[in-house]
Design a protein around this motif. Structure first.
Motif, mmCIF file in Angstrom:
data_model
loop_
_atom_site.group_PDB
_atom_site.id
_atom_site.type_symbol
_atom_site.label_atom_id
_atom_site.label_comp_id
_atom_site.label_asym_id
_atom_site.label_seq_id
_atom_site.Cartn_x
_atom_site.Cartn_y
_atom_site.Cartn_z
ATOM 1 N N VAL A 63 0.966 -0.875 0.098
ATOM 2 C CA VAL A 63 0.004 -0.281 -0.274
ATOM 3 C C VAL A 63 1.100 1.836 -0.146
ATOM 4 C CG1 VAL A 63 -2.018 -1.302 0.790
ATOM 5 C CG2 VAL A 63 -0.631 0.326 2.531
ATOM 6 N N GLY A 64 1.925 1.107 0.487
ATOM 7 C CA GLY A 64 3.342 2.586 -0.316
ATOM 8 C C GLY A 64 3.455 2.600 1.182
ATOM 9 N N LYS A 65 3.755 1.554 2.174
ATOM 10 C CA LYS A 65 4.996 2.305 3.553
ATOM 11 C C LYS A 65 5.635 3.431 3.511
ATOM 12 C CE LYS A 65 4.393 -1.562 5.821
ATOM 13 N NZ LYS A 65 3.562 -1.921 4.195
ATOM 14 N N SER A 66 6.206 2.663 2.920
ATOM 15 C CA SER A 66 8.082 3.128 2.555
ATOM 16 C C SER A 66 8.188 4.628 1.585
ATOM 17 C CB SER A 66 8.859 2.093 1.483
ATOM 18 O OG SER A 66 8.612 0.988 2.204
ATOM 19 N N ILE A 67 7.468 4.472 0.476
ATOM 20 C CA ILE A 67 7.238 5.404 0.306
ATOM 21 C C ILE A 67 6.140 7.009 1.239
ATOM 22 C CG2 ILE A 67 4.892 6.041 -0.982
ATOM 23 C CD1 ILE A 67 7.903 7.546 -2.475
ATOM 24 N N GLU A 104 -4.059 8.175 3.002
ATOM 25 C CA GLU A 104 -4.808 6.868 1.680
ATOM 26 C C GLU A 104 -3.891 6.989 0.178
ATOM 27 O OE1 GLU A 104 -9.187 6.197 0.097
ATOM 28 O OE2 GLU A 104 -8.248 8.212 -0.900
ATOM 29 N N ASN A 105 -2.891 6.244 0.323
ATOM 30 C CA ASN A 105 -2.126 6.088 -1.280
ATOM 31 C C ASN A 105 -3.394 5.311 -2.814
ATOM 32 O OD1 ASN A 105 0.471 6.701 -2.060
ATOM 33 N ND2 ASN A 105 1.476 4.346 -2.180
ATOM 34 N N MET A 106 -2.467 5.997 -3.193
ATOM 35 C CA MET A 106 -3.186 5.665 -4.988
ATOM 36 C C MET A 106 -4.289 5.694 -4.784
ATOM 37 S SD MET A 106 -0.495 1.667 -5.336
ATOM 38 C CE MET A 106 -1.288 1.385 -3.745
ATOM 39 N N ALA A 119 -3.003 3.689 3.779
ATOM 40 C CA ALA A 119 -4.076 1.909 3.117
ATOM 41 C C ALA A 119 -4.508 2.663 1.665
ATOM 42 C CB ALA A 119 -5.196 2.419 4.184
ATOM 43 N N SER A 120 -5.040 1.999 0.638
ATOM 44 C CA SER A 120 -6.027 2.608 -0.356
ATOM 45 C C SER A 120 -7.370 2.181 -0.761
ATOM 46 C CB SER A 120 -4.422 0.956 -1.366
ATOM 47 O OG SER A 120 -5.715 -0.619 -1.208
ATOM 48 N N ALA A 171 -4.459 12.516 4.176
ATOM 49 C CA ALA A 171 -3.637 12.776 2.993
ATOM 50 C C ALA A 171 -4.824 11.701 1.572
ATOM 51 C CB ALA A 171 -1.948 13.092 2.533
ATOM 52 N N HIS A 172 -4.456 12.230 0.157
ATOM 53 C CA HIS A 172 -4.627 11.250 -0.840
ATOM 54 C C HIS A 172 -3.845 11.024 -1.345
ATOM 55 C CE1 HIS A 172 -8.760 11.117 1.394
ATOM 56 N NE2 HIS A 172 -9.114 12.155 1.182
#
Length: 287
Positions: free
Chosen positions: A58-62, A216-218, A187-188, A251-252
């Motif tokens: 889900v993009g924790k690292s980014i 919220e990523n992506m 989360a996505s 954030a989105h």
């Protein structure tokens, strides 16, 4: 501490002073000992924020990397503890390579990015970054703990802990042994987001760790030609989840090919966006 009559009677008969430090008895009066570990004696860390999720990908690292860049730009001494031992990606995003050295007394010095963001990751300890880490849970958990206790972080305003997905050995080790000031749940926008967030939220509640908010990523993809937004993973449910748990949506973050390209080239510090500015604003209030 509250005792009932029977417990008080036992205490009187046994001469209990309620001072557990001078007693080896395993009774109901004994308070649970804290498992929190102290950082290295030369480390001064003000705030520790965990970046977590109930699932991987889900993009924790980014999010971890971007937040560290933003806080560094705002003038804070920033560090990243990469707790994702079997899937480390932090050094790659920053183009950080080099030999990790020690002080000769068991302490380890972290490496730093071009703008001074300190970091420690298992990939910095491997001769080849593509070498898989085939370790069992206790060894992995012990390594994460050493990143906290043995690394000489020096002065740090914000440390971000990039957590592995789920609620297994390593997240449990981090929650129990590192004094987290809060977590950010990533989360996505998918139907199962409520269940995923709930897993992370319930674990944080069990460990008495405050939740700073949700990211919220992506969330969408914005066409570079026409500017139209496309919801690649369906409609967002993050606001519903936030209302359910009483969390803020910080954030989105859209699907942004430019971010991916910067990470691949190891130059994430050149990013130009305001996706996580609101999250950074809230983090500043913790100091």
């Amino acid at each position: 501490m509250i005792y009932d009559d029977s417990q008080e009677k036992v205490n009187e008969e046994s001469g209990c002073t309620h001072d557990c430090s001078s007693c080896s008895a395993n009774c109901s009066s004994r308070e649970k000992e804290s498992l929190i570990e102290k950082p290295h004696e030369l480390s001064k860390i003000k705030k520790v924020i965990g970046i977590v999720s109930g699932k991987g990908g889900v993009g924790k690292s980014i999010v971890t990397s971007m937040l560290s860049v933003i806080m560094s730009r705002r003038g804070y001494n920033t560090a990243i503890l990469d707790a994702d031992i079997t899937g480390p990606s932090i050094p790659k995003a920053f183009g950080v390579k080099g030999e990790v050295t020690g002080d000769g007394a068991g302490g380890i010095f972290p490496l730093a990015s071009k703008t001074g963001i300190k970091m420690m990751s298992v990939n910095l300890l491997l001769s080849d970054e593509t070498t898989p880490v085939v370790w069992r849970g206790p060894v992995i958990a012990g390594t994460v703990k050493q990143f906290w206790t043995d690394v000489i972080w020096d002065d740090v305003d914000f440390m971000f802990v990039d957590m592995p997905p789920g609620t297994g050995d390593v997240p449990l080790t981090v929650f129990q042994s590192i004094p987290l000031d809060g977590i950010i749940i990533v989360a996505s926008p998918q139907e199962l987001v409520s269940m995923i967030v709930a897993k992370a939220a319930n674990m944080a509640q069990m460990m008495n760790i405050p939740v700073v908010g949700l990211v919220e990523n992506m969330a969408y993809f914005k066409c570079p030609d026409c500017g139209k937004e496309y919801k690649l993973f369906g409609d967002s449910h993050i606001s519903e989840v936030a209302d359910k748990f009483g969390y803020d949506v910080l954030a989105h973050i859209p699907v942004d090919p430019r971010l991916a390209a910067l990470c691949d080239k190891g130059i994430l510090e050149l990013m130009e966006n305001d996706y996580l500015d609101s999250a950074a604003d809230k983090l500043e209030k913790l100091l």
